[in-house]
Design an enzyme around this catalytic site. Structure first.
Site, PDB file in Angstrom:
ATOM      1  N   CYS A 274       0.793  -1.240   0.000  1.00 46.07           N
ATOM      2  CA  CYS A 274       0.000   0.000   0.000  1.00 46.07           C
ATOM      3  C   CYS A 274       0.820   1.282   0.000  1.00 46.07           C
ATOM      4  O   CYS A 274       0.712   2.072  -0.939  1.00 46.07           O
ATOM      5  CB  CYS A 274      -0.943  -0.003   1.191  1.00 46.07           C
ATOM      6  SG  CYS A 274      -2.202  -1.261   1.035  1.00 46.07           S
TER       7      CYS A 274
HETATM    8  C1  UDX Z   1      -1.076   0.165   5.575  1.00 46.37           C
HETATM    9  C2  UDX Z   1      -2.022   1.048   6.390  1.00 46.37           C
HETATM   10  O1  UDX Z   1      -1.626   1.025   7.767  1.00 46.37           O
HETATM   11  C3  UDX Z   1      -3.463   0.574   6.240  1.00 46.37           C
HETATM   12  O2  UDX Z   1      -4.332   1.465   6.917  1.00 46.37           O
HETATM   13  C4  UDX Z   1      -3.823   0.545   4.749  1.00 46.37           C
HETATM   14  O3  UDX Z   1      -5.138   0.046   4.576  1.00 46.37           O
HETATM   15  C5  UDX Z   1      -2.833  -0.324   3.982  1.00 46.37           C
HETATM   16  O4  UDX Z   1      -1.495   0.164   4.218  1.00 46.37           O
HETATM   17  P1  UDX Z   1       0.038  -2.225   5.877  1.00 46.37           P
HETATM   18  O5  UDX Z   1       0.755  -1.941   4.607  1.00 46.37           O
HETATM   19  O6  UDX Z   1      -0.598  -3.541   6.059  1.00 46.37           O
HETATM   20  O7  UDX Z   1      -1.114  -1.139   6.121  1.00 46.37           O
HETATM   21  O8  UDX Z   1       1.076  -2.081   7.066  1.00 46.37           O
HETATM   22  P2  UDX Z   1       1.528  -1.020   8.167  1.00 46.37           P
HETATM   23  O9  UDX Z   1       1.411  -1.654   9.487  1.00 46.37           O
HETATM   24  O10 UDX Z   1       0.855   0.275   8.013  1.00 46.37           O
HETATM   25  O11 UDX Z   1       3.078  -0.889   7.825  1.00 46.37           O
HETATM   26  C6  UDX Z   1       3.522  -0.477   6.537  1.00 46.37           C
HETATM   27  C7  UDX Z   1       5.026  -0.379   6.528  1.00 46.37           C
HETATM   28  O12 UDX Z   1       5.464   0.712   7.335  1.00 46.37           O
HETATM   29  C8  UDX Z   1       5.750  -1.623   7.067  1.00 46.37           C
HETATM   30  O13 UDX Z   1       6.860  -1.913   6.244  1.00 46.37           O
HETATM   31  C9  UDX Z   1       6.226  -1.191   8.437  1.00 46.37           C
HETATM   32  O14 UDX Z   1       7.396  -1.844   8.840  1.00 46.37           O
HETATM   33  C10 UDX Z   1       6.493   0.295   8.212  1.00 46.37           C
HETATM   34  N1  UDX Z   1       6.402   1.088   9.455  1.00 46.37           N
HETATM   35  C11 UDX Z   1       5.210   1.205  10.108  1.00 46.37           C
HETATM   36  C12 UDX Z   1       7.533   1.753   9.921  1.00 46.37           C
HETATM   37  O15 UDX Z   1       8.614   1.660   9.327  1.00 46.37           O
HETATM   38  N2  UDX Z   1       7.420   2.504  11.050  1.00 46.37           N
HETATM   39  C13 UDX Z   1       6.254   2.653  11.728  1.00 46.37           C
HETATM   40  O16 UDX Z   1       6.231   3.391  12.733  1.00 46.37           O
HETATM   41  C14 UDX Z   1       5.108   1.983  11.248  1.00 46.37           C
END
Ligand code: UDX
Length: 461
Positions: A274
């Site tokens: 996403c």
């Molecule tokens: C995301 C959105 O959170 C969700 O609302 C939307 O519908 C789809 O995209 P997702 O891709 O499943 O969800 O994962 P998410 O938990 O948001 O993490 C995305 C990426 O960001 C991961 O690689 C995670 O490691 C990274 N991340 C997340 C960070 O590097 N730091 C953070 O503080 C949070």
């Protein structure tokens, strides 16, 4: 419409989680896909991807006769009252979304509606830029059904905010529901479905027009991605200030209620299906409006370079990587999923390979997926400890719970040279630094910044 039957086109994370979520509350659900193998798996009760609780709830839904998967979209539409479109919108080379699957779904739904007399509601759940639901979905359905939107069928855009790894939890407990509606009747039908589904304590429901709903989803993801690139940018500053740690900075800043603590975990950047795709799509869309979104461009650029920080930190300890064995802990883009789309492990491993290193990687569930990407270019371990054996350096890439339990001794006893780079900030720097060579993203080095500058910061800054 008392208790409507529901069809869902698309059986990815959003489609299948939504389907199983509805079925878990007693709705009759038909999902449709063109993927024969996927359909068979779903009908046999085998979840086609890893997601906590999905397997169990899918089995229960099949047992209760609440869900089935068909190959014919028409069959799904004809036998239900509301159809959700949850097909993928992958990136094109220019960053814009490829709408091929959405167009096909709308086409098939239109052909089905041609033969249906009763009013039917179509709800777009896929992430699309403003204008898509009206220009692409409505147009195709009207063309192929010969019917009129707002009269014979209704149309809504209701974005999905679920996270992978928590898909069912998020489906059942959303922060809010957004209903973008073509007309009031469409919005009323969907609101009534959601109110019925969530029962006594429904989440806040925002009703708006189609374009606003489409932009809300992009804004949401772009803001979260911005928080991550922002804290990663601060992490890169912290690394240049001896004794300063980004985790303390983020903790204090996150306590400001105007900012909040979530999505301030510094690391090697965001991956997944996403954020990378949606930020690119919003940039491409903004450009079609003759606006260059400088902030979003910077967010993306920071995220592109951030994984190489881990490689730089590794080289800071080892120098030339030729012939060195690097242990990679974690391959999926985040814990609790085997999804490796845009996983930060990919640029890290590719860069290490390019520099002549040998890789051993371990992930609790993503090894099978990794094999489709790296084949036998890297070695795969069947446990974290096996992965560490004889390694010259270890990079923690994905913060799986089992990695959090590793102790300094697990590294010192098994590695050739106990060196650990914490790419996700899960280890206590004081404990680990005392027993082995340790550094982490956003951890101000104790050695002078000028030396770090020469060794580490020439490429990924
Ligand atoms: C995301 C959105 O959170 C969700 O609302 C939307 O519908 C789809 O995209 P997702 O891709 O499943 O969800 O994962 P998410 O938990 O948001 O993490 C995305 C990426 O960001 C991961 O690689 C995670 O490691 C990274 N991340 C997340 C960070 O590097 N730091 C953070 O503080 C949070």
């Amino acid at each position: 419409m008392s208790t409507p039957n529901i069809s869902i086109v698309g059986t990815g994370y959003v489609g299948l989680s939504t389907a199983v979520g509805f079925a878990s509350k007693g709705y009759k659900v038909i999902t449709s896909t063109h993927d024969n193998e996927k359909a068979s798996k779903i009908n046999e009760g085998v979840a086609p991807f890893y997601e906590p609780n999905l397997q169990e709830l899918l089995k229960k839904a099949l047992k209760d006769d609440g869900l089935k998967c068909v190959l014919d979209c028409k069959e799904a539409v004809m036998n239900t009252d509301i159809t959700f479109i949850a097909t993928g919108t992958p990136s094109r080379p220019d960053g814009s979304a490829n709408l091929e699957y959405i167009e096909n779904s709308a086409h098939e739904i239109g052909e089905a509606l041609k033969e249906k007399d009763a009013y039917h509601l179509i709800v777009v759940k896929s992430t699309v830029v403003p204008g898509t639901t009206e220009d692409v979905v409505k147009s195709a359905i009207e063309e192929y059904s010969n019917k009129q939107c707002g009269v014979d069928f209704g149309l809504c855009m209701s974005p999905e905010f679920l996270r992978q790894g928590a898909a069912l939890h998020d489906t059942l407990n959303p922060d809010r529901i957004v209903i973008g509606e073509y007309d009031k009747r469409s919005g009323d039908v969907l609101e009534s479905l959601y109110r019925n589904f969530y029962g006594k304590k429904p989440p806040p429901i925002i009703r708006t027009n189609l374009e606003t709903a489409e932009l809300i989803k992009h804004t949401n993801n772009a803001f979260l991605a911005t928080k991550i690139s922002f804290i990663n940018s601060i992490a890169n500053i912290c690394e240049r200030i001896p004794g300063v740690d980004v985790t303390t900075v983020a903790e204090a800043v996150g306590l400001d209620r105007r900012i909040g603590p979530s999505f301030l975990n510094a690391g090697i950047g965001y991956g997944g299906s996403c954020f990378p795709k949606d930020v690119k799509a919003l940039i491409a869309y903004s450009r079609t409006l003759a606006y260059n979104p400088d902030l979003l461009i910077a967010v993306e650029k920071i995220n592109e370079t951030q994984p190489y920080r881990a490689v730089k930190l590794c080289k800071g300890f080892l120098g030339d990587l030729k012939g060195k064995r690097i242990a990679i802990l974690g391959l999926s883009f985040k814990p609790n999923t085997d999804d490796m789309r845009e996983a930060r492990s990919i640029p890290i491993i590719n860069q290490l390979l390019k520099e002549g290193a040998t890789i051993t990687a371990y992930d609790p569930v993503a090894v099978a997926v990794a094999k489709t990407i790296f084949a036998n270019e890297i070695d795969y371990a069947s446990s974290a400890i096996e992965c560490l054996k004889n390694a010259d350096c270890c990079i923690l890439v994905t913060e799986w719970e089992e990695f959090k339990k590793l102790k300094p001794e697990d590294f010192t006893k098994n590695m050739k040279q106990p060196i650990l780079i914490d790419g996700r900030r899960i280890y206590n720097p004081e404990d680990f630094s005392q027993k082995m060579k340790f550094t982490a993203i956003g951890l101000g080095a104790k050695i002078p910044a000028i030396v770090l500058g020469q060794n580490l910061f020439d490429r990924a800054n």
